[in-house]
Design an enzyme around this catalytic site. Structure first.
Site, PDB file in Angstrom:
ATOM      1  N   ASN A 111     -15.776  72.035   8.965  1.00  0.00           N
ATOM      2  CA  ASN A 111     -15.777  72.491   7.577  1.00  0.00           C
ATOM      3  C   ASN A 111     -17.042  73.284   7.282  1.00  0.00           C
ATOM      4  O   ASN A 111     -18.103  73.030   7.853  1.00  0.00           O
ATOM      5  CB  ASN A 111     -15.631  71.307   6.614  1.00  0.00           C
ATOM      6  CG  ASN A 111     -16.966  70.751   6.152  1.00  0.00           C
ATOM      7  OD1 ASN A 111     -17.583  71.282   5.215  1.00  0.00           O
ATOM      8  ND2 ASN A 111     -17.441  69.699   6.820  1.00  0.00           N
ATOM      9  N   PHE A 115     -20.606  72.575  -0.550  1.00  0.00           N
ATOM     10  CA  PHE A 115     -20.846  71.811  -1.794  1.00  0.00           C
ATOM     11  C   PHE A 115     -19.988  72.339  -2.953  1.00  0.00           C
ATOM     12  O   PHE A 115     -20.456  72.487  -4.091  1.00  0.00           O
ATOM     13  CB  PHE A 115     -22.319  71.858  -2.192  1.00  0.00           C
ATOM     14  CG  PHE A 115     -23.228  70.918  -1.455  1.00  0.00           C
ATOM     15  CD1 PHE A 115     -22.749  70.055  -0.487  1.00  0.00           C
ATOM     16  CD2 PHE A 115     -24.586  70.906  -1.725  1.00  0.00           C
ATOM     17  CE1 PHE A 115     -23.596  69.187   0.194  1.00  0.00           C
ATOM     18  CE2 PHE A 115     -25.448  70.049  -1.051  1.00  0.00           C
ATOM     19  CZ  PHE A 115     -24.958  69.185  -0.084  1.00  0.00           C
ATOM     20  N   SER A 174     -26.332  68.599   4.971  1.00  0.00           N
ATOM     21  CA  SER A 174     -25.179  69.475   5.144  1.00  0.00           C
ATOM     22  C   SER A 174     -25.626  70.768   5.811  1.00  0.00           C
ATOM     23  O   SER A 174     -26.619  71.377   5.393  1.00  0.00           O
ATOM     24  CB  SER A 174     -24.536  69.795   3.794  1.00  0.00           C
ATOM     25  OG  SER A 174     -23.584  70.837   3.940  1.00  0.00           O
ATOM     26  N   ASN A 176     -23.997  73.509   5.608  1.00  0.00           N
ATOM     27  CA  ASN A 176     -23.278  74.608   4.972  1.00  0.00           C
ATOM     28  C   ASN A 176     -23.949  75.179   3.734  1.00  0.00           C
ATOM     29  O   ASN A 176     -23.401  76.064   3.079  1.00  0.00           O
ATOM     30  CB  ASN A 176     -21.859  74.141   4.620  1.00  0.00           C
ATOM     31  CG  ASN A 176     -21.100  73.689   5.854  1.00  0.00           C
ATOM     32  OD1 ASN A 176     -21.118  74.364   6.875  1.00  0.00           O
ATOM     33  ND2 ASN A 176     -20.451  72.532   5.761  1.00  0.00           N
ATOM     34  N   THR A 177     -25.133  74.674   3.396  1.00  0.00           N
ATOM     35  CA  THR A 177     -25.965  75.258   2.347  1.00  0.00           C
ATOM     36  C   THR A 177     -27.233  75.769   3.021  1.00  0.00           C
ATOM     37  O   THR A 177     -28.023  74.957   3.516  1.00  0.00           O
ATOM     38  CB  THR A 177     -26.318  74.226   1.260  1.00  0.00           C
ATOM     39  OG1 THR A 177     -25.113  73.793   0.622  1.00  0.00           O
ATOM     40  CG2 THR A 177     -27.241  74.832   0.215  1.00  0.00           C
ATOM     41  N   LYS A 215     -29.009  60.588   3.583  1.00  0.00           N
ATOM     42  CA  LYS A 215     -28.061  61.019   4.610  1.00  0.00           C
ATOM     43  C   LYS A 215     -28.708  62.074   5.490  1.00  0.00           C
ATOM     44  O   LYS A 215     -29.151  63.120   4.995  1.00  0.00           O
ATOM     45  CB  LYS A 215     -26.781  61.561   3.979  1.00  0.00           C
ATOM     46  CG  LYS A 215     -25.678  61.847   5.004  1.00  0.00           C
ATOM     47  CD  LYS A 215     -24.340  62.012   4.338  1.00  0.00           C
ATOM     48  CE  LYS A 215     -23.224  62.111   5.368  1.00  0.00           C
ATOM     49  NZ  LYS A 215     -21.892  62.132   4.746  1.00  0.00           N
ATOM     50  N   ASN A 244     -24.519  63.050   9.259  1.00  0.00           N
ATOM     51  CA  ASN A 244     -23.638  64.094   8.743  1.00  0.00           C
ATOM     52  C   ASN A 244     -22.959  64.811   9.912  1.00  0.00           C
ATOM     53  O   ASN A 244     -23.049  64.394  11.055  1.00  0.00           O
ATOM     54  CB  ASN A 244     -24.462  65.073   7.881  1.00  0.00           C
ATOM     55  CG  ASN A 244     -23.654  65.657   6.741  1.00  0.00           C
ATOM     56  OD1 ASN A 244     -22.489  66.010   6.902  1.00  0.00           O
ATOM     57  ND2 ASN A 244     -24.266  65.774   5.574  1.00  0.00           N
TER      58      ASN A 244
END
Length: 352
Positions: A111, A115, A174, A176-177, A215, A244
């Site tokens: 993925n 967010f 994450s 993805n940021t 996390k 994560n």
């Protein structure tokens, strides 16, 4: 068992639907089913972690219920706790679609959601409505992608969500940021946690102060692990959530293996298991650990518990196993506990 069999029959049709649309359908189905009531679990599965009484160690990880729409329905599926989010101060659309991919041959997911969520105010409205219901609901907080002060974003979220949370999960891992994982750096992390803890305390006053969980990513160097462990002990964090998704790519068979984003599911299992061991060693058992990544059955969960996890979480495995997975793992854990001579989950933590 019946739920697992039924899901296996409908899964081929579900997998013909694009992954993000199928996820939306799952959320709608849970909304229609209503909150339900959490099934009774064997007392041997119960434990207290960070001052919170968990009826079972098996939780739903963040990412499934990003906006806090169905936490009680998830508890009704047999999860001992549900973590909603990640939620950011302002609504954001996330990354362009497609951004969610099933790697069926690998029993994995990639993925790059970014967010995507409806923002803090909508989530507060929903979570306030369920705050007096039973069940442990953690709130995973994040920062907006275009924020000029991400530490302040986390402080804002801690202030808003602390009165509503069983625990606060600070998500700095994450992939993805852009730039978010830089907050795992020792000096940046210290400042961030100070801001979160101060905001939590201000929001709660003399009332209940939910513990702060952190996390972390699986893609950490040994020096990073040691630094994070020192900070977690110093700040008296409630737990470390390990881990994560990964940006690494073990050998994969799916046509989607080259997609950018975080990899989760079965290929993450061994890496996440090793990181859990690393953090258990680095903390000396002084900070509870939540094991996440590649957990698909009771044997996986039991291995993580024996390696040092007080709690475990899953998400990607439900894509492949269906909504009966929590009950199945709880049942299997009881059998494994009895096989190995343990009277409770807490007794088994870190005994490998």
């Amino acid at each position: 068992m019946r739920t697992l069999v039924l899901y296996s029959l409908i899964r081929p049709a579900l997998f013909r639907i694009e992954a993000e649309k199928a996820h939306g359908l799952a959320l709608k189905a849970l909304k229609l089913s209503g909150p339900g009531s959490a099934p009774r679990t064997d007392p041997a599965l119960a434990s207290t972690v960070a001052g919170i009484a968990f009826p079972s160690p098996v939780g739903m990880a963040a990412g499934f219920d990003k906006d806090g729409e169905v936490p009680d329905a998830l508890l009704g599926l047999g999860f001992g706790f549900a973590e909603v989010g990640s939620i950011t101060p302002l609504p954001q659309a996330g990354n362009p679609q497609p951004r969610l991919f099933r790697l069926v041959e690998d029993r994995a997911v990639i993925n790059r959601m970014g967010f995507n969520n409806g923002g803090a105010q909508d989530a507060v409205y929903r979570l306030e409505a369920r705050v007096r219901r039973p069940g442990v609901v953690g709130i995973n907080i994040g920062a907006n992608k275009d924020s000029t002060d991400r530490v302040n974003d986390y402080a804002i979220m801690a202030r808003l969500m602390a009165p509503l949370a069983g625990y606060l999960a600070v998500n700095i891992s994450s992939p993805n940021t852009p730039g978010l994982r830089a907050l795992q750096d020792e000096s940046a992390l210290t400042g961030l946690l100070d801001a979160v803890i101060e905001s939590r305390d201000e929001a709660c006053g003399a009332g209940h102060r939910p513990p702060v969980f952190l996390k972390v990513a699986p893609d950490l160097e040994p020096a990073d692990i040691d630094a994070i462990a020192r900070i977690a002990i110093d700040k008296q964090l409630g737990a470390l959530i390990v881990s994560n998704t990964t940006i690494s790519r073990p050998p994969l068979a799916s046509q989607h293996k080259g997609e950018t984003g975080g990899l989760s599911g079965a290929p993450l299992r061994d890496l996440a298991q090793q990181r859990l061991r690393d953090f258990r060693k680095a903390t000396g058992g002084a900070v509870p650990l939540v094991g996440v990544g590649g957990i698909a059955n009771a044997a996986d969960a039991w291995a993580r518990i024996r390696a040092g996890a007080s709690l475990v979480q899953l998400y990607s495995a439900m894509v492949y196993e269906g909504p009966g997975i929590a009950k199945a793992i709880n049942k299997g854990l009881l059998e494994l506990m009895r096989r190995d001579g343990f009277a409770s989950i807490a007794e088994a933590v870190g005994t490998e």
